[in-house]
Design a protein around this motif. Structure first.
Motif, mmCIF file in Angstrom:
data_model
loop_
_atom_site.group_PDB
_atom_site.id
_atom_site.type_symbol
_atom_site.label_atom_id
_atom_site.label_comp_id
_atom_site.label_asym_id
_atom_site.label_seq_id
_atom_site.Cartn_x
_atom_site.Cartn_y
_atom_site.Cartn_z
ATOM 1 N N ILE A 264 64.658 -26.025 33.326
ATOM 2 C CA ILE A 264 65.596 -26.586 32.172
ATOM 3 C C ILE A 264 64.771 -25.872 31.087
ATOM 4 O O ILE A 264 63.556 -26.060 30.700
ATOM 5 C CB ILE A 264 65.563 -27.897 32.020
ATOM 6 C CG1 ILE A 264 66.185 -28.784 33.130
ATOM 7 C CG2 ILE A 264 66.390 -28.352 30.665
ATOM 8 C CD1 ILE A 264 66.101 -30.280 33.005
ATOM 9 N N SER A 265 65.663 -24.996 30.398
ATOM 10 C CA SER A 265 65.122 -24.291 29.167
ATOM 11 C C SER A 265 65.189 -25.205 27.887
ATOM 12 O O SER A 265 66.023 -25.985 27.760
ATOM 13 C CB SER A 265 65.881 -22.820 28.913
ATOM 14 O OG SER A 265 65.616 -22.014 30.027
ATOM 15 N N GLY A 266 64.130 -25.210 26.942
ATOM 16 C CA GLY A 266 64.147 -25.808 25.827
ATOM 17 C C GLY A 266 63.259 -25.457 24.842
ATOM 18 O O GLY A 266 62.449 -24.487 24.941
ATOM 19 N N THR A 267 62.892 -26.495 23.902
ATOM 20 C CA THR A 267 61.765 -26.132 23.018
ATOM 21 C C THR A 267 60.874 -27.387 23.000
ATOM 22 O O THR A 267 61.070 -28.388 23.471
ATOM 23 C CB THR A 267 62.305 -25.899 21.565
ATOM 24 O OG1 THR A 267 63.079 -27.002 21.193
ATOM 25 C CG2 THR A 267 63.006 -24.587 21.472
ATOM 26 N N VAL B 83 57.774 -33.814 22.401
ATOM 27 C CA VAL B 83 58.975 -34.018 22.947
ATOM 28 C C VAL B 83 59.454 -32.545 23.483
ATOM 29 O O VAL B 83 59.551 -31.720 22.794
ATOM 30 C CB VAL B 83 59.782 -34.830 22.285
ATOM 31 C CG1 VAL B 83 61.171 -34.849 22.820
ATOM 32 C CG2 VAL B 83 59.468 -36.046 21.657
ATOM 33 N N PHE B 84 59.939 -32.508 24.660
ATOM 34 C CA PHE B 84 60.553 -31.438 25.323
ATOM 35 C C PHE B 84 62.065 -31.803 24.923
ATOM 36 O O PHE B 84 62.864 -32.663 25.398
ATOM 37 C CB PHE B 84 60.286 -31.136 26.507
ATOM 38 C CG PHE B 84 61.045 -30.068 27.316
ATOM 39 C CD1 PHE B 84 60.899 -28.706 27.018
ATOM 40 C CD2 PHE B 84 62.226 -30.203 28.091
ATOM 41 C CE1 PHE B 84 61.635 -27.838 27.835
ATOM 42 C CE2 PHE B 84 63.153 -29.434 28.523
ATOM 43 C CZ PHE B 84 62.871 -27.935 28.483
ATOM 44 N N LYS B 85 62.799 -30.595 24.262
ATOM 45 C CA LYS B 85 64.098 -30.803 23.906
ATOM 46 C C LYS B 85 65.124 -29.612 24.642
ATOM 47 O O LYS B 85 64.748 -28.589 24.520
ATOM 48 C CB LYS B 85 64.359 -30.810 22.342
ATOM 49 C CG LYS B 85 63.819 -31.998 21.687
ATOM 50 C CD LYS B 85 63.976 -31.751 20.145
ATOM 51 C CE LYS B 85 63.444 -32.809 19.344
ATOM 52 N NZ LYS B 85 63.883 -32.835 18.158
ATOM 53 N N GLY B 86 65.716 -30.293 25.582
ATOM 54 C CA GLY B 86 66.515 -29.057 26.425
ATOM 55 C C GLY B 86 67.808 -28.209 25.420
ATOM 56 O O GLY B 86 68.170 -28.861 24.621
ATOM 57 N N GLU C 260 66.278 -35.082 26.065
ATOM 58 C CA GLU C 260 64.944 -35.177 25.538
ATOM 59 C C GLU C 260 63.796 -35.701 26.606
ATOM 60 O O GLU C 260 64.372 -36.772 27.168
ATOM 61 C CB GLU C 260 64.929 -36.167 24.385
ATOM 62 C CG GLU C 260 65.605 -34.979 22.946
ATOM 63 C CD GLU C 260 65.369 -35.916 21.844
ATOM 64 O OE1 GLU C 260 64.896 -37.061 21.809
ATOM 65 O OE2 GLU C 260 65.852 -35.309 20.866
ATOM 66 N N TYR C 261 62.832 -35.070 26.772
ATOM 67 C CA TYR C 261 61.868 -35.463 27.696
ATOM 68 C C TYR C 261 60.524 -35.841 26.955
ATOM 69 O O TYR C 261 60.021 -34.823 26.585
ATOM 70 C CB TYR C 261 61.861 -34.406 28.766
ATOM 71 C CG TYR C 261 60.617 -35.124 29.928
ATOM 72 C CD1 TYR C 261 60.756 -36.019 30.669
ATOM 73 C CD2 TYR C 261 59.528 -34.095 29.933
ATOM 74 C CE1 TYR C 261 60.047 -36.182 31.686
ATOM 75 C CE2 TYR C 261 58.459 -34.637 30.847
ATOM 76 C CZ TYR C 261 58.686 -35.501 31.801
ATOM 77 O OH TYR C 261 57.666 -35.591 32.559
ATOM 78 N N GLU C 262 60.142 -36.989 27.100
ATOM 79 C CA GLU C 262 58.702 -37.325 26.429
ATOM 80 C C GLU C 262 57.795 -36.863 27.486
ATOM 81 O O GLU C 262 57.442 -37.276 28.474
ATOM 82 C CB GLU C 262 58.695 -38.905 26.366
ATOM 83 C CG GLU C 262 57.349 -39.487 25.761
ATOM 84 C CD GLU C 262 57.261 -39.000 24.137
ATOM 85 O OE1 GLU C 262 56.066 -38.759 23.728
ATOM 86 O OE2 GLU C 262 58.372 -38.927 23.529
ATOM 87 N N VAL C 263 57.136 -36.024 26.766
ATOM 88 C CA VAL C 263 55.894 -35.067 27.745
ATOM 89 C C VAL C 263 54.839 -36.126 27.945
ATOM 90 O O VAL C 263 54.221 -36.560 26.736
ATOM 91 C CB VAL C 263 55.482 -33.849 26.839
ATOM 92 C CG1 VAL C 263 54.251 -33.365 27.761
ATOM 93 C CG2 VAL C 263 56.778 -32.942 26.805
ATOM 94 N N LYS D 282 59.846 -21.612 22.687
ATOM 95 C CA LYS D 282 60.744 -21.890 23.813
ATOM 96 C C LYS D 282 59.889 -22.093 25.185
ATOM 97 O O LYS D 282 58.892 -21.292 25.152
ATOM 98 C CB LYS D 282 61.656 -20.653 23.916
ATOM 99 C CG LYS D 282 62.820 -20.611 23.197
ATOM 100 C CD LYS D 282 63.802 -19.594 23.658
ATOM 101 C CE LYS D 282 64.864 -19.412 22.335
ATOM 102 N NZ LYS D 282 66.074 -18.375 23.017
ATOM 103 N N VAL D 283 60.196 -23.051 25.739
ATOM 104 C CA VAL D 283 59.184 -23.318 26.873
ATOM 105 C C VAL D 283 60.420 -23.642 27.952
ATOM 106 O O VAL D 283 61.454 -23.927 27.814
ATOM 107 C CB VAL D 283 58.199 -24.422 26.855
ATOM 108 C CG1 VAL D 283 57.099 -24.238 25.941
ATOM 109 C CG2 VAL D 283 58.961 -25.910 26.443
ATOM 110 N N ILE D 284 59.776 -23.690 29.221
ATOM 111 C CA ILE D 284 60.622 -23.800 30.536
ATOM 112 C C ILE D 284 60.079 -25.258 31.220
ATOM 113 O O ILE D 284 59.122 -25.047 31.638
ATOM 114 C CB ILE D 284 60.915 -22.681 31.349
ATOM 115 C CG1 ILE D 284 61.454 -21.630 30.616
ATOM 116 C CG2 ILE D 284 61.887 -23.099 32.687
ATOM 117 C CD1 ILE D 284 61.466 -20.167 31.434
ATOM 118 N N LEU D 285 60.843 -26.212 31.575
ATOM 119 C CA LEU D 285 60.390 -27.352 32.097
ATOM 120 C C LEU D 285 60.797 -27.041 33.544
ATOM 121 O O LEU D 285 62.010 -26.803 33.919
ATOM 122 C CB LEU D 285 61.147 -28.558 31.729
ATOM 123 C CG LEU D 285 60.782 -29.816 32.475
ATOM 124 C CD1 LEU D 285 59.318 -30.309 32.271
ATOM 125 C CD2 LEU D 285 61.833 -31.033 31.957
ATOM 126 N N GLY D 286 59.792 -27.278 34.708
ATOM 127 C CA GLY D 286 60.008 -27.183 35.998
ATOM 128 C C GLY D 286 59.792 -28.385 36.822
ATOM 129 O O GLY D 286 58.769 -28.933 36.733
#
Length: 518
Positions: free
Chosen positions: A388-391, A396-399, A415-418, A433-437
């Protein structure tokens, strides 16, 4: 067997297309190493350069410390198993195995004590046993495949092999100056010097008009010069030292028969030795192709997608057989495949390739647990890792919505609480920009029951039941997410569900370079 080293190897075709870039890997003796990657990544090209079927544009290839760039394929002591078996249809299995042995002269020890009474007695006994074995073989040729006959034949050969082992312990090999190897090394040096002279002519003629292209010939000459130095050192040693002497000759019928039956025993082909390939299954034909490589006793086995022509069940069976054969023979093996399942189950180490570049080298578990970049993470593992791409901002990671795809139910935002363990390494990526895997097996899903539950609400777009496992396909901001769950979850196509990620099993990748953030 053999240690292999590829150092800075590149392959550029005459039309300017470069298939392999700066390939570096050390392969240990008896190691089973797999080159894996999508079609066109350069894995088969690299294998063919090792075999000598493709020239190395630049870089160095060594076997046991000897530079092999200019060595002919037939002199590299390498056996190759091809994708299409390459069996002679008009030959029996026995004849297919024998063909490679008939063609080549091989060095055989010269013994000095053949008149020893014990050697004479064992040799005579083996001749008598061999005559008995031939009687059984004639019955087999008449298609008399009786199990008792097979057992009796096997016992005869077992006794021959035991006697041969005793003989090897009794023989005394002759020692002296090896004139054959001296002549061979002298001829090789002359050939290599001719190659240097040829390259120098090309360089002098075209260096002004094609300076970049002639660099390859300069590098080639440097490699050839290194090889000449190695051969000259070996030649000097041979001229000044006595070594065990061999006679280079064709094998006798007896010697070939023993090698063939040893190979047939190791790959369970004794029953089929006098059948033709048309009377064999796909797996049996593949074993014949393996046996043809085994009888030559090469330093290195090369396998180019040998299982791709088999059906799924037979592929699994033959895969296990290849692993067992490797354990028995103990040969250094390079195996090429595009199937990551084959790579994960068979390899001691895996070389992952993409667009001609090595992406990562490591043990299967290492590549699965600790991928170097997004490509390795997506290629290794089945089903593939979800992304999932986001910032990233303030823990917090926001898609971000993926363009061109329909947003699924409940995915207006993500939104994903890191977890705190990841926050320190993500600090430099604040606002970037980061990518969550996350892998499918590290996602938990619960069917929505009307009450709001923890996690992200998704709609199950498609569901696959695979026995005990259930594959659930959903979308988060247009990014397809696969969840591997248990069959009793109760989720069906069209249902809403809540998904959560296991905290210690998420990965983050740089949004620009796609390298793993560690």
């Amino acid at each position: 067997m053999a240690n292999l080293k590829l150092k800075g190897v590149n392959k550029v075709y005459p039309n300017g297309v470069q298939a392999v870039f700066d390939f570096n890997v050390d392969i240990k003796d008896k190691e089973f190493i797999v080159f894996v990657g999508p079609s066109g990544c350069g894995k088969s090209t690299t294998l063919r350069m090792v075999a000598g079927l493709e020239t190395i544009t630049s870089g160095e290839f060594y076997i046991d410390g000897q530079l092999m760039n200019s060595v002919e394929p037939k002199d590299r002591n390498i056996a190759m198993v091809f994708q299409n078996y390459a069996l002679y249809p008009h030959f029996t299995v026995y004849e297919n195995l024998r063909f490679a042995l008939k063609l080549r002269k091989v060095p055989r020890p010269i013994y000095t004590n053949l008149e020893d009474p014990e050697i004479v007695a064992l040799t005579k006994e083996n001749q008598e046993l061999f005559a008995t074995a031939n009687k059984y073989n004639r019955q087999f040729k008449k298609k008399q495949y009786d199990d008792n006959l097979l057992i009796e034949r096997r016992e005869v050969y077992k006794k021959i092999f035991e006697n041969e082992e005793k003989l090897q312990g009794l023989y005394v090999q002759a020692v002296g100056i090896d004139e054959y190897s001296i002549n061979k090394a002298t001829k090789l040096i002359a050939k290599l010097k001719k190659d240097i002279a040829h390259n120098e002519k090309i360089i002098s003629r075209y260096v002004e008009d094609y300076p970049e292209e002639t660099k390859r010939f300069v590098e080639s000459n440097e490699n050839i010069a290194k090889q000449i130095k190695n051969v000259e050192e070996k030649l000097e040693y041979l001229k000044t030292h006595e070594v065990p002497l061999n006679q280079v000759r064709h094998l006798t019928k007896y010697e070939m028969d023993l090698e063939i039956n040893k190979a047939a025993d190791s790959i369970d082909l004794e029953r089929y030795l006098y059948r033709k390939p048309a009377a064999l299954s796909g797996g049996q034909r593949q074993r014949v192709a393996l046996g043809r490589a085994i009888v030559r006793k090469p330093a290195v086995f090369l396998m180019d997608e040998p299982l791709s022509n088999l059906d799924a069940k037979l592929r699994v069976q033959t895969r296990s057989e290849i692993i067992k054969i490797h354990e028995r023979v103990g040969a250094t093996t390079i195996y090429v495949t595009h199937d990551q399942t084959e790579a994960m189950t068979m390899a001691d180490r895996i070389v992952v390739m993409k667009d001609g570049y090595i992406q990562q080298v490591g043990a299967p578990k290492e590549l699965f647990k600790d991928p170097a970049n997004k490509f390795v993470a997506s290629f290794i593992g089945s089903p593939a890792m979800n992304f999932i791409s986001g910032t990233y901002s303030n823990g917090v990671f926001k898609g971000e919505m993926k363009e061109g795809l329909v947003e699924a139910v409940g995915n207006e935002s993500f939104e994903y609480e890191v977890p705190s363990a990841y926050k320190a390494m993500l600090t430099p990526y604040e606002g970037k920009k980061v990518i969550l895997g996350v892998r499918p097996e590290d996602i938990e899903i619960k069917k929505a029951t009307g009450k709001k539950s923890g996690g992200t609400l998704v709609n199950c777009d498609y569901v696959e039941l695979l026995g005990y496992d259930l594959m659930v396909y959903a979308y988060i901001l247009g990014n397809k997410v696969v969840v591997k769950s248990e069959e009793n979850t109760g989720i069906a196509m069209g249902d809403d569900g809540y998904i959560t990620f296991k905290e210690d099993a998420v990965y983050f990748f740089d949004g620009e370079t796609e390298q793993r953030i560690r």
